[in-house]
Design an enzyme around this catalytic site. Structure first.
Site, mmCIF file in Angstrom:
data_model
loop_
_atom_site.group_PDB
_atom_site.id
_atom_site.type_symbol
_atom_site.label_atom_id
_atom_site.label_comp_id
_atom_site.label_asym_id
_atom_site.label_seq_id
_atom_site.Cartn_x
_atom_site.Cartn_y
_atom_site.Cartn_z
ATOM 1 N N ARG A 32 -60.061 -38.959 -60.685
ATOM 2 C CA ARG A 32 -58.876 -39.284 -61.486
ATOM 3 C C ARG A 32 -58.863 -38.170 -62.630
ATOM 4 O O ARG A 32 -59.650 -37.168 -62.924
ATOM 5 C CB ARG A 32 -59.647 -40.006 -62.808
ATOM 6 C CG ARG A 32 -58.881 -40.719 -63.805
ATOM 7 C CD ARG A 32 -59.068 -42.079 -64.402
ATOM 8 N NE ARG A 32 -60.273 -42.339 -64.971
ATOM 9 C CZ ARG A 32 -60.715 -43.515 -65.712
ATOM 10 N NH1 ARG A 32 -59.934 -44.625 -65.482
ATOM 11 N NH2 ARG A 32 -62.093 -43.581 -65.915
ATOM 12 N N ARG A 64 -71.785 -45.614 -68.023
ATOM 13 C CA ARG A 64 -70.909 -46.347 -68.260
ATOM 14 C C ARG A 64 -70.787 -47.547 -67.338
ATOM 15 O O ARG A 64 -70.587 -48.643 -67.696
ATOM 16 C CB ARG A 64 -69.484 -45.556 -68.170
ATOM 17 C CG ARG A 64 -69.055 -44.850 -69.341
ATOM 18 C CD ARG A 64 -68.043 -43.799 -69.099
ATOM 19 N NE ARG A 64 -66.585 -44.467 -68.599
ATOM 20 C CZ ARG A 64 -65.659 -44.186 -67.872
ATOM 21 N NH1 ARG A 64 -66.015 -42.802 -67.527
ATOM 22 N NH2 ARG A 64 -64.640 -44.730 -67.691
ATOM 23 N N ARG A 68 -65.539 -56.088 -74.271
ATOM 24 C CA ARG A 68 -66.419 -55.633 -73.533
ATOM 25 C C ARG A 68 -67.906 -56.172 -73.720
ATOM 26 O O ARG A 68 -68.691 -56.021 -73.246
ATOM 27 C CB ARG A 68 -66.517 -54.001 -73.861
ATOM 28 C CG ARG A 68 -66.078 -53.051 -72.743
ATOM 29 C CD ARG A 68 -66.162 -51.803 -73.299
ATOM 30 N NE ARG A 68 -66.007 -50.832 -72.140
ATOM 31 C CZ ARG A 68 -64.945 -50.037 -71.864
ATOM 32 N NH1 ARG A 68 -63.737 -50.584 -72.502
ATOM 33 N NH2 ARG A 68 -64.908 -49.095 -71.205
ATOM 34 N N ARG A 74 -61.058 -36.678 -67.682
ATOM 35 C CA ARG A 74 -61.607 -36.886 -68.734
ATOM 36 C C ARG A 74 -63.114 -36.621 -68.970
ATOM 37 O O ARG A 74 -63.770 -36.631 -68.119
ATOM 38 C CB ARG A 74 -61.395 -38.583 -68.872
ATOM 39 C CG ARG A 74 -60.637 -39.268 -69.844
ATOM 40 C CD ARG A 74 -60.152 -40.675 -69.559
ATOM 41 N NE ARG A 74 -61.559 -41.536 -69.836
ATOM 42 C CZ ARG A 74 -61.630 -42.798 -69.685
ATOM 43 N NH1 ARG A 74 -60.377 -43.439 -69.293
ATOM 44 N NH2 ARG A 74 -62.720 -43.483 -70.152
ATOM 45 N N LYS A 105 -57.870 -50.857 -64.683
ATOM 46 C CA LYS A 105 -57.251 -51.775 -65.419
ATOM 47 C C LYS A 105 -56.562 -51.145 -66.332
ATOM 48 O O LYS A 105 -55.075 -51.503 -66.456
ATOM 49 C CB LYS A 105 -58.506 -51.817 -66.551
ATOM 50 C CG LYS A 105 -59.644 -52.723 -66.054
ATOM 51 C CD LYS A 105 -60.746 -53.012 -67.066
ATOM 52 C CE LYS A 105 -61.226 -51.925 -67.658
ATOM 53 N NZ LYS A 105 -62.273 -51.108 -66.737
#
Ligand code: AMP
Length: 221
Positions: A129, A173, A90, A162, A15
């Protein structure tokens, strides 16, 4: 005419990466609720500390606090013609509140673009990531690597993982996504706004599909 769009999809579906690419194409800003919350890290207030703790656990920030932060951002001048919303809404109550907010701002939602990827791919993408803590650019060690390993192309800062990308937090998550965010898929399908995109492809292949979907929706009104 306004161009407000939502990017929907599990954590790691791309996203943020796609939102950045759409800014140039659509001429409206990228608004990420996660980025807004991460930017609060420097604030030394009870609410800011509570939000950082919630994020570290991979849970969702309460709707009331989320709405306050996003509403303030949407009221800024650069969002008058629209915005690419990434990570917001969300929950169903957030989606309902967004409708009211956009009505107040004289806008409407053009589309909710769902980036479809498998759970296995979520794990692969998130484990690779990397982010630049200085300028917030996002990379992937295989799919979107920087020119020099672990160094930001933009500002030469050292890249990091992160903190909420560690496997235990990613699991939570993903669980939160399935229970609280996935119901938005039906919500936007019922509203005639959902566009499903195959996001298992390369970054560059996905962007034109998103642009085409948005343009056809905006032109239709
Ligand atoms: P993201 O950068 O979108 O992956 O968001 C990082 C974290 O910020 C999430 O795991 C949540 O803890 C929090 N967050 C971001 N957006 C929202 C939202 N719309 N509602 C509640 N919590 C959010």
């Amino acid at each position: 005419m306004t161009t407000f769009i939502i990017l929907l999809g599990p954590p790691g579906s791309g996203k943020g990466t796609q939102a950045e690419r759409l800014v140039g194409e659509l001429g409206v800003p990228h608004i990420s609720s996660g980025d807004l919350f991460r930017a609060m890290k420097e604030q030394d207030t009870p609410l800011a500390r509570e939000i950082q703790a919630i994020m570290a656990r991979g849970e969702l920030v309460p709707d009331s606090a989320t709405l306050r932060v996003v509403e303030a951002r949407l009221q800024e001048d650069d969002a008058r013609a629209g915005a690419i919303l990434d990570g917001f809404p969300r929950t169903v109550p957030q989606a309902e509140a967004l409708d009211g907010l956009l009505a107040e701002l004289g806008g409407r939602l053009a589309a909710a673009l769902l980036l479809n990827i498998t759970e296995d791919e979520v794990v692969t993408r998130i484990s690779g990531r990397r982010v630049c803590p200085a300028c917030e650019r996002v990379y992937h060690v295989v799919y979107n690597p920087p020119a020099a390993a672990e160094v930001c192309d933009g500002c030469s800062g050292a890249l990091l993982q992160r903190s909420d990308d560690e496997p235990r937090v990613v699991c939570e998550r993903y669980r939160q996504y399935l229970s609280k965010t996935a119901p938005l898929i039906e919500h936007y399908r019922d509203a005639g706004l959902l566009v499903e995109i195959d996001a298992m492809r390369q970054i560059e292949a996905i962007t034109p599909d998103l642009v085409a979907a948005v343009r056809s929706r905006v032109d239709a009104h």
